[in-house]
Design a protein around this motif. Sequence first.
Motif, mmCIF file in Angstrom:
data_model
loop_
_atom_site.group_PDB
_atom_site.id
_atom_site.type_symbol
_atom_site.label_atom_id
_atom_site.label_comp_id
_atom_site.label_asym_id
_atom_site.label_seq_id
_atom_site.Cartn_x
_atom_site.Cartn_y
_atom_site.Cartn_z
ATOM 1 N N ARG A 1 34.272 60.756 57.858
ATOM 2 C CA ARG A 1 34.578 61.008 59.201
ATOM 3 C C ARG A 1 35.955 60.410 59.709
ATOM 4 N NH1 ARG A 1 29.903 58.127 58.883
ATOM 5 N NH2 ARG A 1 31.039 56.319 59.728
ATOM 6 N N LEU A 2 36.184 59.169 59.255
ATOM 7 C CA LEU A 2 37.756 58.695 59.804
ATOM 8 C C LEU A 2 38.768 59.026 59.103
ATOM 9 C CD1 LEU A 2 35.608 55.280 60.050
ATOM 10 C CD2 LEU A 2 36.358 56.555 62.011
ATOM 11 N N ASP A 3 39.379 60.185 59.490
ATOM 12 C CA ASP A 3 40.409 60.856 58.552
ATOM 13 C C ASP A 3 41.340 59.873 58.722
ATOM 14 O OD1 ASP A 3 38.877 63.031 57.881
ATOM 15 O OD2 ASP A 3 39.834 64.388 59.110
ATOM 16 N N GLY A 4 42.279 60.066 57.552
ATOM 17 C CA GLY A 4 43.656 59.431 57.506
ATOM 18 C C GLY A 4 43.517 58.023 57.462
ATOM 19 N N GLN A 5 42.243 57.303 57.006
ATOM 20 C CA GLN A 5 42.120 55.674 57.027
ATOM 21 C C GLN A 5 41.719 55.509 55.699
ATOM 22 O OE1 GLN A 5 40.841 53.349 60.265
ATOM 23 N NE2 GLN A 5 40.928 55.279 61.708
ATOM 24 N N TRP A 6 41.976 54.311 55.232
ATOM 25 C CA TRP A 6 41.483 53.654 54.184
ATOM 26 C C TRP A 6 41.183 52.502 54.002
ATOM 27 C CZ3 TRP A 6 40.835 57.392 50.070
ATOM 28 C CH2 TRP A 6 41.350 58.568 50.201
ATOM 29 N N VAL A 7 40.237 51.792 53.339
ATOM 30 C CA VAL A 7 39.982 50.638 52.789
ATOM 31 C C VAL A 7 40.562 50.607 51.369
ATOM 32 C CG1 VAL A 7 37.514 50.795 52.292
ATOM 33 C CG2 VAL A 7 38.602 48.494 52.447
ATOM 34 N N MET A 8 41.313 49.496 50.933
ATOM 35 C CA MET A 8 41.582 49.658 49.532
ATOM 36 C C MET A 8 41.309 48.332 48.572
ATOM 37 S SD MET A 8 45.297 51.575 49.535
ATOM 38 C CE MET A 8 46.269 50.053 49.268
ATOM 39 N N THR A 9 41.019 48.462 47.655
ATOM 40 C CA THR A 9 40.824 47.317 46.645
ATOM 41 C C THR A 9 41.495 47.307 45.413
ATOM 42 O OG1 THR A 9 39.199 45.794 45.597
ATOM 43 C CG2 THR A 9 38.952 47.976 45.514
ATOM 44 N N GLY A 10 42.295 46.245 44.855
ATOM 45 C CA GLY A 10 43.050 46.201 43.645
ATOM 46 C C GLY A 10 43.105 45.068 42.955
ATOM 47 N N CYS A 11 43.570 45.192 41.602
ATOM 48 C CA CYS A 11 43.734 43.916 40.799
ATOM 49 C C CYS A 11 44.616 44.268 39.826
ATOM 50 C CB CYS A 11 42.197 43.886 40.337
ATOM 51 S SG CYS A 11 42.243 42.417 39.086
ATOM 52 N N HIS A 12 45.490 43.564 39.301
ATOM 53 C CA HIS A 12 46.217 43.800 38.210
ATOM 54 C C HIS A 12 45.624 43.947 36.781
ATOM 55 C CE1 HIS A 12 47.235 39.880 36.376
ATOM 56 N NE2 HIS A 12 46.983 39.443 37.706
ATOM 57 N N TYR A 13 46.074 44.580 35.791
ATOM 58 C CA TYR A 13 45.286 44.638 34.635
ATOM 59 C C TYR A 13 46.211 44.000 33.552
ATOM 60 C CZ TYR A 13 48.111 49.052 33.748
ATOM 61 O OH TYR A 13 48.918 50.143 33.825
ATOM 62 N N ASP A 14 47.346 43.724 33.828
ATOM 63 C CA ASP A 14 48.234 43.075 32.609
ATOM 64 C C ASP A 14 47.801 41.504 32.583
ATOM 65 O OD1 ASP A 14 49.427 42.829 35.199
ATOM 66 O OD2 ASP A 14 51.050 41.814 34.077
ATOM 67 N N GLY A 15 47.537 40.996 31.317
ATOM 68 C CA GLY A 15 47.533 39.479 31.026
ATOM 69 C C GLY A 15 48.898 39.193 30.797
ATOM 70 N N HIS A 16 48.667 37.954 30.014
ATOM 71 C CA HIS A 16 50.039 37.387 29.459
ATOM 72 C C HIS A 16 49.917 37.562 27.975
ATOM 73 C CE1 HIS A 16 52.702 35.543 32.223
ATOM 74 N NE2 HIS A 16 51.668 35.165 33.067
ATOM 75 N N ASP A 17 50.975 37.792 27.502
ATOM 76 C CA ASP A 17 51.061 37.995 25.952
ATOM 77 C C ASP A 17 50.397 37.219 24.978
ATOM 78 O OD1 ASP A 17 52.973 36.221 26.237
ATOM 79 O OD2 ASP A 17 54.311 37.133 24.869
ATOM 80 N N ILE A 18 50.011 35.944 25.443
ATOM 81 C CA ILE A 18 49.623 34.977 24.716
ATOM 82 C C ILE A 18 48.040 35.034 24.628
ATOM 83 C CG2 ILE A 18 51.687 33.332 24.445
ATOM 84 C CD1 ILE A 18 49.873 31.473 26.414
ATOM 85 N N SER A 19 47.542 35.814 25.229
ATOM 86 C CA SER A 19 45.939 35.541 25.725
ATOM 87 C C SER A 19 45.366 36.915 26.075
ATOM 88 C CB SER A 19 46.087 34.829 27.116
ATOM 89 O OG SER A 19 44.899 34.795 27.772
ATOM 90 N N GLN A 20 44.005 36.874 26.111
ATOM 91 C CA GLN A 20 43.228 38.135 26.617
ATOM 92 C C GLN A 20 43.557 38.311 27.819
ATOM 93 O OE1 GLN A 20 39.124 37.787 24.875
ATOM 94 N NE2 GLN A 20 39.828 38.940 22.947
ATOM 95 N N GLY A 21 43.473 37.198 28.718
ATOM 96 C CA GLY A 21 43.815 37.433 30.379
ATOM 97 C C GLY A 21 42.416 37.939 30.604
ATOM 98 N N ALA A 22 41.296 37.419 30.193
ATOM 99 C CA ALA A 22 39.861 37.736 30.512
ATOM 100 C C ALA A 22 39.583 37.247 31.969
ATOM 101 C CB ALA A 22 38.870 37.034 29.582
#
Length: 462
Positions: free
Chosen positions: A233-254
């Motif tokens: 219905r509500l054209d041109g409007q968005w709700v967004m969700t985001g998260c980064h996916y890179d961890g640090h090189d010494i870890s799994q970043g779980a």
Amino acid sequence: MANPYLEIDRLMLGDIHTAMDQMDNLTVLCDDFGSRFGGTEGERSAARFFVDLFKAYGLKNVRREPYTYASWTRGATTLELVEPVKKEIPCIALPYCPSATIEAEMVDVGDAAPADFEAMGRRGRGKLVMVTSRPPQGLGRNVHRSEKYARSALGGAAGFIFMNHYDGRGPATGSIADNREALIPGISVSKEWGSYLQRLQSRRGPIRLKLKTRNRTRPRKSWNVIGELPGNRLDGQWVMTGCHYDGHDISQGAMDPISGMVAILESARVLSRYAKDRIGCGIRFIAFGTEEIGLIGAKEYVKAHQDELDEIRLLVNMDSAGGAGRKGLIVHRRPEVDAFFENAAKEMAYDMPYGQGMSAFSDHFPFFNAGVPTCGMGDAEATFTGRGFGHTAFDTMDKINLADLREAASVLSRLLLRVACEEKWPAKRWSSRQVERVSKGDANLEIVKVEADLERLYRRRR
Ligand SMILES: [Zn+2]
């Protein structure tokens, strides 16, 4: 209180609580792809994995948006105690550490509150300045590693030593610049080795250290990955969700970050399955690249989508959100949405910690600076005492509980549904002047001023 979304809530939550998708995805992302640090094969595999999953879950307009950035690769680093005794001190370089060889005296600034740097005065010049990772007591705010680093460099330090404040967790990593080589070298040592140096200095007087570090910064490509559920219905409007996916090189970043990303994947799965014909505005799901080294993916997104920023009702940042702790919202200076979320929590029959707060250190910040309404999942009532296993080699998937992932995905799905279905959303994008007015005087954004000073120093020296 009546819940107009009871049917959908039951379907989504019943599914989330009887499916293993989140743990399965977490296992692939951690055990198969590893750190997913910028420039690794695992990073590339993760970006492809999100494309495949978003498509499999029925999202539309699924795409990778590439950008170029300065990647950093660690080489060999040694820290040698030269005086009063000779000894090798185990350490790691921090992302964007330049190559350097330095021999200097150590100055210990403890938990490194701004006042500690004032007390240090000129004594820090040409020295290796050591700080702990602990939030200074009684300051009423956290002092992030970036601020401790910037204040050390501004005080004339030749190098920066970041001492972890947790027992038995080794050194703690974290970048010392954004998307470019840092001004002065930075390394990290464990609490045990840092304490040894502190004791030695108080017993035997000045100590000298020799730091030798070799690392590489060069251009590479990374990606934001995006998928959408279009609105009805509500054209041109968005709700967004985001998260980064890179961890640090010494870890799994779980926990940091990927526990939050698997909750987003799960929300995409159940919202697509049970709510896609019901939502008013569209819901956009984003996996941000290279956050750990300067919020780069989020900055690139904001740059590339300038003409669409007015359309964003809210960005829910899920960085680390599937770790331990209560799951609610910390909204970034937008009291106009309080009534909406307080009502939503009642309707959901959910004891949701909720409040207003601010931080400059995750992917919401470039959006906040562009005037977009933002929030993060977390516990507004909790006090921050440090990152725990985060940013150490021990941020591994064995620490993640399925119950936490389920709660994060449940809360996110129900909130996204409600924001997307609200006919009149109460928050509007701010002008740059409004952003400035809100930011000014916010102690949590002290870093913005300090980094502006560091930028001037950087330009003078380079
Ligand atoms: Zn993170």
